[in-house]
Design an enzyme around this catalytic site. Structure first.
Site, PDB file in Angstrom:
ATOM      1  N   ASP A  18       0.853  -1.111  -0.121  1.00 55.30           N
ATOM      2  CA  ASP A  18      -0.069   0.061   0.157  1.00 55.30           C
ATOM      3  C   ASP A  18       0.792   1.260   0.185  1.00 55.30           C
ATOM      4  O   ASP A  18       1.888   1.310   0.408  1.00 55.30           O
ATOM      5  CB  ASP A  18      -0.928  -0.046   1.263  1.00 55.30           C
ATOM      6  CG  ASP A  18      -2.079   0.840   0.927  1.00 55.30           C
ATOM      7  OD1 ASP A  18      -2.336   1.248  -0.076  1.00 55.30           O
ATOM      8  OD2 ASP A  18      -2.615   1.370   2.185  1.00 55.30           O
ATOM      9  N   ASN A  66     -10.959  -2.631  -5.070  1.00 55.67           N
ATOM     10  CA  ASN A  66     -10.358  -1.531  -5.920  1.00 55.67           C
ATOM     11  C   ASN A  66     -10.977  -1.194  -7.306  1.00 55.67           C
ATOM     12  O   ASN A  66     -10.759  -0.338  -8.079  1.00 55.67           O
ATOM     13  CB  ASN A  66      -8.708  -2.259  -6.256  1.00 55.67           C
ATOM     14  CG  ASN A  66      -8.104  -1.744  -5.070  1.00 55.67           C
ATOM     15  OD1 ASN A  66      -7.174  -2.630  -4.644  1.00 55.67           O
ATOM     16  ND2 ASN A  66      -8.231  -1.026  -4.152  1.00 55.67           N
TER      17      ASN A  66
HETATM   18  C1  IPE Z   1      -5.617  -2.414   0.025  1.00 53.74           C
HETATM   19  O1  IPE Z   1      -5.156  -1.287  -0.288  1.00 53.74           O
HETATM   20  C2  IPE Z   1      -5.340  -3.369  -1.090  1.00 53.74           C
HETATM   21  C3  IPE Z   1      -4.244  -3.620  -2.020  1.00 53.74           C
HETATM   22  C4  IPE Z   1      -3.069  -3.025  -1.562  1.00 53.74           C
HETATM   23  C5  IPE Z   1      -3.964  -4.244  -3.116  1.00 53.74           C
HETATM   24  P1  IPE Z   1      -6.175  -0.207  -0.461  1.00 53.74           P
HETATM   25  O2  IPE Z   1      -5.500   1.190  -0.558  1.00 53.74           O
HETATM   26  O3  IPE Z   1      -7.286  -0.448  -1.500  1.00 53.74           O
HETATM   27  O4  IPE Z   1      -6.836  -0.126   1.112  1.00 53.74           O
HETATM   28  P2  IPE Z   1      -7.792   0.769   1.861  1.00 53.74           P
HETATM   29  O5  IPE Z   1      -8.911   1.305   1.088  1.00 53.74           O
HETATM   30  O6  IPE Z   1      -6.835   1.999   2.180  1.00 53.74           O
HETATM   31  O7  IPE Z   1      -8.306   0.212   2.938  1.00 53.74           O
HETATM   32  C1  IPE Z   2      -1.470   0.084  -3.314  1.00 52.23           C
HETATM   33  O1  IPE Z   2      -1.357   1.603  -3.489  1.00 52.23           O
HETATM   34  C2  IPE Z   2      -1.807  -0.558  -4.788  1.00 52.23           C
HETATM   35  C3  IPE Z   2      -3.226  -0.687  -4.936  1.00 52.23           C
HETATM   36  C4  IPE Z   2      -4.285  -0.759  -3.995  1.00 52.23           C
HETATM   37  C5  IPE Z   2      -3.666  -1.160  -6.289  1.00 52.23           C
HETATM   38  P1  IPE Z   2      -2.383   2.599  -3.410  1.00 52.23           P
HETATM   39  O2  IPE Z   2      -2.860   2.819  -4.913  1.00 52.23           O
HETATM   40  O3  IPE Z   2      -3.648   2.099  -2.399  1.00 52.23           O
HETATM   41  O4  IPE Z   2      -1.841   3.807  -2.977  1.00 52.23           O
HETATM   42  P2  IPE Z   2      -2.481   4.884  -1.741  1.00 52.23           P
HETATM   43  O5  IPE Z   2      -2.752   4.009  -0.587  1.00 52.23           O
HETATM   44  O6  IPE Z   2      -3.722   5.514  -2.492  1.00 52.23           O
HETATM   45  O7  IPE Z   2      -1.244   5.778  -1.531  1.00 52.23           O
HETATM   46 MG    MG Z   3      -4.129   2.407  -0.689  1.00 51.06          MG
END
Ligand code: IPE
Ligand code: IPE
Ligand code: MG
Length: 242
Positions: A18, A66
């Site tokens: 993340d 997502n």
């Molecule tokens: C969790 O990250 C899913 C992945 C890393 C693929 P998110 O960014 O989607 O999680 P939330 O929404 O902050 O809980």
């Molecule tokens: C994790 O990084 C990757 C996926 C969830 C696909 P994020 O895209 O959630 O990045 P932040 O959390 O918004 O910084």
């Molecule tokens: Mg994230």
């Protein structure tokens, strides 16, 4: 890494990767740039894990939720998946990595699905390390599917209600081929599970890192394992019983 106890390396490490979007924002770049840079960290995690003999590495790459992101970002992530699979195939061969995937793969665009299947088939005979990608994965959805399948078996008279136990559920999970994670690492500073392996993580040790995923290096993996090695896993018992 020298400080690690080689006798107590987690067999299965799961990572919630993340922080890509926020990292890119601090650089004044688009979120997608964060995802692109995050691919390097995947290699760091995989090579770092293999180097110390981790048997199973599971990466949360795309959650069921997502799909609610802007279309542009979803498309970029799916494109990146295909490119990375193409690029990493030699690494999988070199290190004898078996690729697996969990989640509702039928939701993936066709070219992603096909590339994934192809890479899984090409690496299916390897046994050194199993790399599992969680794609379009949500643990609640997984548990709903298990429940449906078990109910169907009961309805067909193939299973009796009294025979439903932890094993029957475990055997029907997407993860039936891998042991439960010993260690979960989440980067990005959030301390939550975000619908990842809810059943499987009943006794997983968790380490939350404040760094963003594009900043992840193998040293962070080793630091997290060191932290894991300092924990006492009691599984409900008391210290004296272990
Ligand atoms: C969790 O990250 C899913 C992945 C890393 C693929 P998110 O960014 O989607 O999680 P939330 O929404 O902050 O809980
Ligand atoms: C994790 O990084 C990757 C996926 C969830 C696909 P994020 O895209 O959630 O990045 P932040 O959390 O918004 O910084
Ligand atoms: Mg994230």
């Amino acid at each position: 890494m020298e400080q690690l106890n080689p006798e107590n390396i987690p067999q299965h490490i799961a990572i919630i990767m993340d922080g890509n979007g926020r990292w890119a924002k601090t650089k004044g770049r688009l979120r997608v740039f964060g995802h692109e840079t995050g691919v390097k960290s995947v290699r760091e995690a995989l090579e770092g894990a293999m180097h110390i003999g981790v048997k199973y590495l599971t990466l949360y790459a795309f959650s069921s939720e997502n799909w609610n992101r802007p279309r542009f970002e979803i498309n970029a992530l799916m494109g990146l998946l295909v490119d990375s699979l193409k690029k990493e195939l030699p690494t999988f061969h070199k290190n004898q990595v078996k690729l697996h995937a969990i989640g509702d793969l039928s939701q993936l665009p066709k070219r992603c699905y096909n590339k994934l299947q192809e890479t899984m088939e090409e690496t299916s005979h390897y046994t050194t390390c199993t790399l599992t990608l969680a794609l379009s994965y949500g643990s609640r959805q997984e548990l709903v599917n298990v429940t449906r399948r078990l109910a169907e078996k009961v309805k067909q008279g193939e299973l009796s209600v009294d025979d439903i136990n932890e094993q029957t559920i475990q055997q029907d999970l997407d993860t039936h081929f891998i042991p439960d994670p010993d260690l979960l690492i989440r980067t990005g500073g959030e301390q939550r599970i975000s619908n990842f392996m809810l059943w499987q993580m009943a006794y997983t040790e968790m380490v939350f890192l404040d760094i963003m995923w594009p900043e992840f290096h193998r040293e962070h993996l080793y630091e997290s394992i060191l932290e894991y090695q300092q924990r006492e896993r009691r599984f409900g018992k008391i210290s004296e019983q272990l």
